[in-house]
Write an enzyme that holds these catalytic residues in place. Structure first.
Site, PDB file in Angstrom:
ATOM      1  N   SER B 185      12.447 -12.187  10.163  1.00  0.00           N
ATOM      2  CA  SER B 185      13.556 -11.398   9.639  1.00  0.00           C
ATOM      3  C   SER B 185      13.310 -11.046   8.165  1.00  0.00           C
ATOM      4  CB  SER B 185      14.864 -12.170   9.838  1.00  0.00           C
ATOM      5  OG  SER B 185      15.965 -11.319   9.693  1.00  0.00           O
ATOM      6  N   ARG B 254      30.308 -13.311   8.535  1.00  0.00           N
ATOM      7  CA  ARG B 254      29.298 -14.105   9.224  1.00  0.00           C
ATOM      8  C   ARG B 254      29.319 -13.839  10.727  1.00  0.00           C
ATOM      9  NH1 ARG B 254      24.363 -16.244   8.933  1.00  0.00           N
ATOM     10  NH2 ARG B 254      24.176 -18.242   9.989  1.00  0.00           N
ATOM     11  N   ASP B 348      15.739  -8.062  20.773  1.00  0.00           N
ATOM     12  CA  ASP B 348      16.178  -7.955  19.372  1.00  0.00           C
ATOM     13  C   ASP B 348      16.715  -6.548  19.133  1.00  0.00           C
ATOM     14  OD1 ASP B 348      16.502  -7.869  16.625  1.00  0.00           O
ATOM     15  OD2 ASP B 348      14.517  -8.675  16.158  1.00  0.00           O
ATOM     16  N   HIS B 381      17.544 -11.275  18.101  1.00  0.00           N
ATOM     17  CA  HIS B 381      16.860 -11.447  16.822  1.00  0.00           C
ATOM     18  C   HIS B 381      16.542 -12.920  16.569  1.00  0.00           C
ATOM     19  CE1 HIS B 381      15.659 -10.202  12.850  1.00  0.00           C
ATOM     20  NE2 HIS B 381      16.503 -11.033  12.280  1.00  0.00           N
ATOM     21  N   ASP B 382      17.411 -13.785  17.048  1.00  0.00           N
ATOM     22  CA  ASP B 382      17.226 -15.235  16.859  1.00  0.00           C
ATOM     23  C   ASP B 382      16.080 -15.824  17.672  1.00  0.00           C
ATOM     24  OD1 ASP B 382      19.040 -15.872  14.927  1.00  0.00           O
ATOM     25  OD2 ASP B 382      20.562 -16.682  16.280  1.00  0.00           O
TER      26      ASP B 382
END
Lengths: 405, 405
Positions: B185, B254, B348, B381-382
C-alpha cells in the site's frame, strides 16, 4: 422539499396534459418541446383509507400515494406499464411540470411518444414509494395517532410493503393486470417482488441493475451514510426541524451513495486527478475535482430530500432479500412464472452482475422464461440512467413480443 | 497514543533484545515464544538537526524518526532490508514490546528467524513515516517555531518526503545500500520512490498492492473520510485537545478506510447478512454484523491514532503520483534500474491490479527487470496482510537470487 397537499386530492386526473393542449404557452426560447416530448404533466395524489399490514406486523394508514401517468389506458386495459423508481427518485418520471422546468422527469429518455415506453402505445404509471418524501406516506407525513409528523415513529418498511401499497393504486386506476413492471436498482427489487407475490396481476417484469439481496458491502456503504447522519448534532435522533435539517450529515451520506453509483473508470473519465485548489496541491484544504463534485452534489441533495426518509429507504435496501419469508432462493423464485427480462452492468460494483446471475441460474434450472443481458458499460450502477441506449432495444423487442401474445 | 519521548534518545541501541537475553522473563503461560519468534524488541528514536527541504518548498526540522531493527548488519553491510509501513502503521513491524503484549508487530508473520525476511540473514529496519503519530515528526510534534504542537501548521508532505527522511536514518545506521525496500500500500509507494530517486542506494524494490498514482475513486473515499472529520464539531479545524479528539468523525473516517481495505467476497465470508439487533430487523437502530464491526473498529482506532495525522497521511495518498515532477510515467520509470518484484491482488478494489499493470507495461517496454505476480485472493487490499503465504515464496526466491549476486 415537496410533500404533497395536506389533504391529498381524491379527484384523480385522467393523465398528462399534453403540450398540444397547452399550445399557446409554448415558447421555443424556453424549452424545445417536440413531438417526442410528453409536454406538461402533473403529479396526482390519492388517499386510501386503509390500514396496510406491513411485513413487520405493524399497520400503516391511512395511506397517500403520489403518482403520475403518461399515455392512455386502452379499452381492454391491457397496456399498463408500472415504472418503479429508485432510492431518491419520485413519481415524476417523464415530461415537465411547467414550461420553466430546467429538467424533465428522471427517466424522460425512456418514456414518451415513440420512445422505449411509447406513450402512444402504453399507459405508463410511476408512483412514489412509501417511506419517501415526495408525496407518498413517509416519515414527513402526519401520524394520525399523534397529529404530528411520524419522524422515527414511522414503521420500518420493506420493498414488499411498497409493492403492496402499489396494488392499491393499480386497483384505483381500474387495472387488473400490468403488462410489465420495470425499474432499476430499488426499482428492480420492486419489479421482482411484483412478479413473485402478484403473479395474477403482472404479465412480465424487467429488473435492471438489481440484486436478490443486499450484500454486506452494500450494507456497509449504507452504514457509513447512516453514521454520517447520526454524527450530525442537528439530527437530534430524527427530531430535527424541517428548516434545520442535519445538512452536513445528509450531504456526506449522499456522497457515500454517489461513490457507490459511479465506478473507477467513470470517475477516471469524469474527474481524473484534476485539482481545484487556488493554492495548489500543497494547500491542506485544497480539493481534487472529484471531492468538490461530491461536496457540491451532497449539498444540493439536502435541499430536496428529507433525512429521515433517506434513512428509512437505506434500511429498505439493506433489508432487501427476495428469499425473506421463503425457504431459500429456490423457493422464492419458484413463484415467478411470468417472462422476465434482466440487465446487469459490468462496472456496477454496488449490485455487481454476479448477484443478478445468481438469480438467473436458479430461474434457468427451474425452466423459467428468464432473459438476461450483461451490458458492457463504464458508468457503474448509474449505467441504467446514463446509457439506456445500450439495453433499450432489448426492452422494445421484449414488450413487442408480450403485446403480440 | 504513543508519541515518543519529548527529548528523543540520541543514543541508538544496536538492535533488538532477543528473547534469549531475556530468558528468565520467559513465561510460557503468557505467550508462546519459540525459535521462530523475535522476542522482545524496542522502538528507538533518533533526532536529526536538519531542515528537510520538502517537495512543497517548505522546510521541516529538526526531525525525529522512530524505528526498529531486527537481526544484525553484516560486516560488509550488504544485508539491510527496509520495511515501509502503510497509512496507519508504525515502526513496530515484528516481535513484542513486552511479554504481556497481546499482539506482535504488524508484519510479524513475515519477519523473524527463519521467516521470509529471515533475521538470521537480514538486518531488517522499519521506520515510522513522517506525518504519522508514532514517534516520527508529525502534526502532534512540537513546532520549534512556536513551542506548541504543529497541528495544521504541519506542512503537507508527499511520499517522496518520507523517503528523503528515511535516507537520514539509513545514513545514521551506516548503510550505503539497501538490499531491498519492501512494503504494501503506502509502503509500496515508498519502495517505488526509493527505486526511482535513490538508485545508488537500493539494489531492489518489492512494491505490494500499490499504485503509480491514486485514482479518483481512491481520492473520493478519502474525501468521505476527511468530510466525516470536518463535520465533527470536536475537530475545531485541527485544534482539538488531545484528550477530546473528534472521536465520532475519526471513527467514521476509519470505517470508510476499512471498507476500502476489504472486498465484496471477504465481507460475504466474514459477515454475510447476519443481523445483531435484539429487536430483530424491524428495529430502526438495529445493525447488521458488518455495521457493528465497522463501528467497533472505528471506535477502537480513535484510541490509537491522531486525527490530524490521519488527515495528513490521507493527503499523502491522494497526492501520490510517481510521475510528479517528471515528463510523464515513462520518464519517471526510466530511472528505475534495479530489479523489482511486484504483487497485486485480484480482489483489491482500492488499488486494483490494472494500476500495477500499467507500471509493469512501461517497465517491460523499457526492458527493465520487473517481475510481476497477480495473486488470486478474496481479501481485497488487505490481502498482503491476510494471506502472505500466497506470495512470500516469490519473495524468498527473489531475495535469494539477489543475495547470490
Amino acid at each position: 422539499m415537496r410533500t404533497g397537499p395536506a389533504v391529498p386530492n381524491l379527484n384523480v386526473s385522467a393523465g398528462p396534459f399534453s403540450f398540444l393542449e397547452k399550445g399557446p404557452f409554448l415558447l421555443p426560447t424556453v424549452i424545445d418541446l417536440n413531438m417526442s416530448e410528453l409536454g406538461i404533466v402533473k403529479t396526482e395524489y390519492v388517499d386510501f383509507d386503509v390500514e396496510l399490514q406491513l411485513e413487520s406486523g405493524r399497520l400503516l394508514g391511512p395511506l397517500t400515494l403520489a403518482y403520475e401517468t403518461y399515455g392512455r389506458l386502452n379499452d381492454n386495459k391491457s397496456n399498463a406499464v408500472l415504472v418503479a423508481h429508485a432510492w431518491t427518485g419520485d413519481a415524476h418520471a417523464a415530461g415537465r411540470h411547467d414550461l420553466e422546468d430546467r429538467k424533465p422527469g428522471w427517466w424522460d429518455d425512456m418514456i414518451g411518444p415513440g420512445k422505449v415506453l411509447d406513450t402512444n402505445r402504453y399507459y405508463v404509471i410511476c408512483s412514489n414509494i412509501i417511506g419517501s418524501c415526495f408525496g407518498s406516506t413517509g416519515p414527513t407525513s402526519i401520524n394520525p395517532r399523534t397529529g404530528k409528523p411520524y419522524k422515527l415513529q414511522f414503521p420500518v418498511v420493506m420493498v414488499r410493503d411498497m409493492v403492496r401499497a402499489q396494488q392499491l393504486l393499480i386497483d384505483h386506476l381500474g387495472i387488473d393486470s400490468l403488462l410489465t413492471v420495470i425499474g432499476g436498482s430499488m426499482g428492480a427489487m420492486q419489479a421482482l417482488e411484483w412478479g413473485i407475490h402478484y403473479p395474477e396481476r403482472v404479465r412480465s417484469i424487467i429488473p435492471i441493475a438489481g440484486t436478490g439481496r443486499a450484500s454486506p458491502m452494500a450494507i456497509a456503504l449504507n452504514a457509513l451514510a447512516r453514521q454520517a447522519i447520526y454524527n450530525d448534532p442537528m439530527w437530534r435522533k430524527g427530531n430535527y426541524k424541517p428548516e434545520h435539517p442535519p445538512a452536513d450529515g445528509l450531504a456526506l451520506a449522499r456522497a457515500v451513495g454517489h461513490i457507490s453509483f459511479l465506478s473507477d473508470p467513470s470517475m477516471q473519465l469524469k474527474f481524473g486527478r484534476r485539482f481545484s485548489a487556488r493554492d495548489g496541491q500543497f494547500d491542506f484544504f485544497g480539493q481534487f475535482e472529484v471531492e468538490r463534485y461530491l461536496a457540491y452534489n451532497g449539498r444540493s441533495f439536502v435541499d430536496r430530500f428529507d433525512t429521515n426518509s433517506f434513512l428509512y429507504l437505506a434500511k429498505v435496501l439493506d433489508l432487501y432479500d427476495v428469499a425473506w419469508g421463503f425457504d431459500g432462493l429456490e423457493d422464492a423464485l419458484s413463484s415467478l412464472d411470468c417472462p422476465s427480462l434482466w440487465f446487469a452492468f459490468t462496472s456496477d460494483w454496488l449490485y455487481p452482475p454476479y448477484q443478478t446471475e445468481e438469480l438467473i441460474e436458479v430461474l434457468r434450472k427451474q425452466d423459467k422464461p428468464a432473459e438476461y443481458h450483461l451490458i458492457d458499460s463504464d458508468y457503474g450502477h448509474d449505467s441504467f440512467l446514463v446509457e439506456p441506449e445500450k439495453f433499450t432495444p432489448k426492452i422494445v423487442e421484449f414488450l413487442d413480443r408480450l403485446s403480440a401474445n
